[in-house]
Design a protein around this motif. Sequence first.
Motif, PDB file in Angstrom:
ATOM      1  N   THR A   1       0.843  -1.200   0.000  1.00 28.86           N
ATOM      2  CA  THR A   1       0.000   0.000   0.000  1.00 28.86           C
ATOM      3  C   THR A   1       0.873   1.243   0.000  1.00 28.86           C
ATOM      4  O   THR A   1       1.715   1.428   0.879  1.00 28.86           O
ATOM      5  CB  THR A   1      -0.915   0.012   1.236  1.00 28.86           C
ATOM      6  N   SER A   2       0.664   2.124  -0.991  1.00 25.90           N
ATOM      7  CA  SER A   2       1.432   3.372  -1.068  1.00 25.90           C
ATOM      8  C   SER A   2       0.825   4.408  -0.144  1.00 25.90           C
ATOM      9  O   SER A   2      -0.394   4.573  -0.076  1.00 25.90           O
ATOM     10  CB  SER A   2       1.447   3.899  -2.502  1.00 25.90           C
TER      11      SER A   2
ATOM     12  N   THR B   1       9.172  -4.573 -10.658  1.00 30.85           N
ATOM     13  CA  THR B   1       8.278  -3.426 -10.543  1.00 30.85           C
ATOM     14  C   THR B   1       7.858  -3.258  -9.090  1.00 30.85           C
ATOM     15  O   THR B   1       7.920  -4.205  -8.294  1.00 30.85           O
ATOM     16  CB  THR B   1       7.028  -3.610 -11.409  1.00 30.85           C
ATOM     17  N   GLY B   2       7.439  -2.062  -8.744  1.00 32.95           N
ATOM     18  CA  GLY B   2       7.062  -1.789  -7.369  1.00 32.95           C
ATOM     19  C   GLY B   2       5.753  -1.050  -7.282  1.00 32.95           C
ATOM     20  O   GLY B   2       5.083  -0.806  -8.299  1.00 32.95           O
ATOM     21  N   PRO B   3       5.373  -0.634  -6.108  1.00 31.52           N
ATOM     22  CA  PRO B   3       4.135   0.133  -5.921  1.00 31.52           C
ATOM     23  C   PRO B   3       4.287   1.540  -6.479  1.00 31.52           C
ATOM     24  O   PRO B   3       5.353   1.928  -6.984  1.00 31.52           O
ATOM     25  CB  PRO B   3       3.954   0.128  -4.404  1.00 31.52           C
TER      26      PRO B   3
ATOM     27  N   GLY C   1       5.963  -4.878  -1.574  1.00 35.08           N
ATOM     28  CA  GLY C   1       5.219  -4.529  -2.780  1.00 35.08           C
ATOM     29  C   GLY C   1       5.938  -4.701  -4.088  1.00 35.08           C
ATOM     30  O   GLY C   1       5.439  -4.251  -5.122  1.00 35.08           O
ATOM     31  N   VAL C   2       7.111  -5.349  -4.132  1.00 39.74           N
ATOM     32  CA  VAL C   2       7.828  -5.515  -5.400  1.00 39.74           C
ATOM     33  C   VAL C   2       7.393  -6.813  -6.078  1.00 39.74           C
ATOM     34  O   VAL C   2       6.982  -7.775  -5.426  1.00 39.74           O
ATOM     35  CB  VAL C   2       9.354  -5.514  -5.177  1.00 39.74           C
TER      36      VAL C   2
ATOM     37  N   LEU D   1       6.672  -0.606   7.599  1.00 38.92           N
ATOM     38  CA  LEU D   1       6.782   0.506   6.662  1.00 38.92           C
ATOM     39  C   LEU D   1       8.132   0.460   5.957  1.00 38.92           C
ATOM     40  O   LEU D   1       9.152   0.135   6.566  1.00 38.92           O
ATOM     41  CB  LEU D   1       6.656   1.849   7.395  1.00 38.92           C
ATOM     42  N   GLN D   2       8.104   0.790   4.681  1.00 39.97           N
ATOM     43  CA  GLN D   2       9.334   0.866   3.886  1.00 39.97           C
ATOM     44  C   GLN D   2       9.480   2.290   3.382  1.00 39.97           C
ATOM     45  O   GLN D   2       8.596   2.812   2.704  1.00 39.97           O
ATOM     46  CB  GLN D   2       9.240  -0.101   2.710  1.00 39.97           C
ATOM     47  N   VAL D   3      10.604   2.931   3.747  1.00 43.26           N
ATOM     48  CA  VAL D   3      10.797   4.325   3.350  1.00 43.26           C
ATOM     49  C   VAL D   3      12.073   4.464   2.524  1.00 43.26           C
ATOM     50  O   VAL D   3      12.026   4.663   1.318  1.00 43.26           O
ATOM     51  CB  VAL D   3      10.848   5.250   4.581  1.00 43.26           C
TER      52      VAL D   3
END
Length: 850
Positions: A122-123, A540-542, A704-705, A170-172
């Motif tokens: 989720t973005s 690919t990613g979000p 999300g990749v 969370l991924q930042v």
Amino acid sequence: MRRASAFLARRSLRTHRRSWTAVFAATAAAAALLGAFALVLGSLLLARPPVERYAGAAAVVVADQRITYTAKPWGSEPQTVSAQLPERVRLDRSVVARAAAAEGVARAVADDSVPVVAGHGTSAVGRSWPAAALTPYELTAGRAPRSASEVVVDSALAAASGGPGGRVTLQVDGAARQYTVSGVAGTGHRGGAPAVFFTESRLTRLAGHPGTVDAIGVMAERGVPGDALRASLADAVAGHGGGERGVRVLTGAERGEAERLDALGARGDLLAMLASIAGTVVMIALLVIATTLSQAVHQRSGELALLRAVGATPRQLRSAVGREAGRVAGAAAVLGAVGAVPLGLLMRSLLTTDPLPLPVPVWLPLAAGAAGALVITLAARPVALLAARSITRLRPAGALSAARAPEPDEPGRLRTVAGVLLVVAGLGSAGAATTQGGQAAALAASGAATSLIIAVALLGPWIARISMRVLGAPARRAGGVSGFLAARSATAHNRRLGAALTPIVLVVAFVCVQLTAGTTLERAADRQAAAALRADLVVTGPAAGIPPDAAGAVRGAHGVSAATGVLRSAVVLAHREAGDPKLDRYPVLGVTADQLSGTLDPRVTAGRAADLTGRDTVAVGKDRADDLGAGVGDTVRLRLGDGAQVRLRVVAVYERSLGLGEFMLPREALAAHVSAPRDRQILVRSTGGDAASAVRRALAPYEGVRVRAATADDVRISPSSSDQDDALIVIGVGVIGGFALLAVVSTLALITVGRRPEFRLLRLVGAGRGQLLRMRVLETGLVTVAGLTIGTVVAAVPLLAFALTAAGSLPYLPPVQYAVLALAVTAAAAAGTLFPGTRDGGDRRGAGTG
């Protein structure tokens, strides 16, 4: 005199109501189309991005996202053009204190944002907790974050995190990590992506630009009006930070511009494209009105000559014709103004302007319809007067002989000379297109098409004569008596046939140019992208993108020989076009040079792609390098996405720019000038085996990749087709093409109505109903084949020049699309030629009474 001309106009309108019906239909459609475009363009001009993120702020201070370029055109005063930058231009952090100290300011909050990927891809948007007041968000549970490991989530993410005390992944800026949820925030305003709030110090570190801020939200003291707040803030922050033109203070509806950087730039691009289409609409509408009105007046030349012979003055005749045309055009324009509203709303609904809603205030449809009606009403009367000029200028005795003599089929000398000059100009523009590139070639090709279409309208009788010499013999042989009648009728009335051919040539040439230019470039870009692709896998990613260190993790996976992250942005090129200053924006790729050869092959013709390193190098597409006069070792000046002016050394020139874009930069050079330095894709070249599984394992820490087989669309600089492109095709081809087809029906119906005495005479001398019907069918075929052929040739000349220059190939139009066009033209020609004459040619006794 007025009473006599009014009497003539009233009687003529009743007598020739069938002829004026065709003019009425074409004029009403033209008014509706012009009004519809006025409505859409007006909506775009009034559109502003909605205010969501800064709904709770009284003002927002941002850097100016516009850049300017001033140059002196040939023999003119200096001109300045501007363009919107696609990446965030940031403010110096010292501006926050200056804004807070301004009179009337209660609080100034630095607002930065970072892209965040929550669990399951989720973005979201990461912000500091103090910036939550700008929306405003308020705690509905728990407390504010106090440490770097705590966050507040909004209600959209609360369920997945379990609320206060729960844990959220969370991924930042790298691999995903877990944070403790200290609170949940909600807002009465709903819109945009989910939000995650960090402590201010943590958010500053994650953003990666501690000396600058994205924007400053300002809370005003109670009772301070917006104008006063704007003025005090402008004085406080003037000359500090920002882009070329400094700092902007946004209040009211303008605050939305701080949230969506490129909304106004996209609006400007869309306005330019729609304005270009609208210009074509005006040209087509005037050409159609001129054709139908001229034909309606010419069909009555005998009547006008007779009136002149019996004593009507030239002024009376001109006044009568002008009154007729004015009344018909006025009534049609009113109907068209009413029809412009639903048509404009339909066109507006096709445009994908999200997140830029198009407003339609109550006055706009009325103003748009009135604008279309006014243009049509003002254009109709002069055209009618010009068409009647040759008859009204005759002396009474000469008019009497003119009434008995057949109308000459050859156009006048002035018309012929103008047509020949336009042919020469059109061919010259097509030739110029082959020596230029980019937008200049497109403009030259468009000018060539316009010139040739108008030339066909002027030289219609000559073209009709040549066409019938070619097509008449097969018609006579194939059609027997009916074929003989069709061929003789077409040969004997070149002016009439020329008027019939003009709208067909118009619709065929216009539709072919509009469709073929796009499909030719799409096909060439697809081929170049497919040929350039060397990677067999893509990551690919979000929507938030892929962290920059993910590409390094992929390179370490078993079975991977090369992997490069692809960072996408845009650059702005300041240059001159025909002496005028231009700011053009081009998409750009940021790549890793030592991994490029294994994943992409741009087909380098000079230099080496491996030298694309550091912060001052660039690879340039061959056509763009030729336009700039730059080669390997030369320097080019560009503005990066955030407005930074750079001088870059050309280290490579490559051919496949249609597929990969005009410029490629080192990823590390581009990353410092984008809003968020995150890759869109990672291109992977494997050595065989189960490399995909190894890549997935290497990317396990990242949310999300996805890993899949690579396709040409993954490396194309722009998508093969977008909703906006499809909408513009529907508007440009569907709406305008439909209007041109209506013009075909109206013009041919007008000609058919004027030929009723001819049909009665043929019945009187013995022609049968079936013979007349077959004659009209053959005439329809002759007109359709000639119109399709001439229209295709007219379109092919500029398209060939454009395609050879821009794509290095022949023009391409899918056969199905051309077949649909041919079928539509044939149906329109049949409707205009056959249906209005179905009641003609009754029995011979009735024919004699006509």
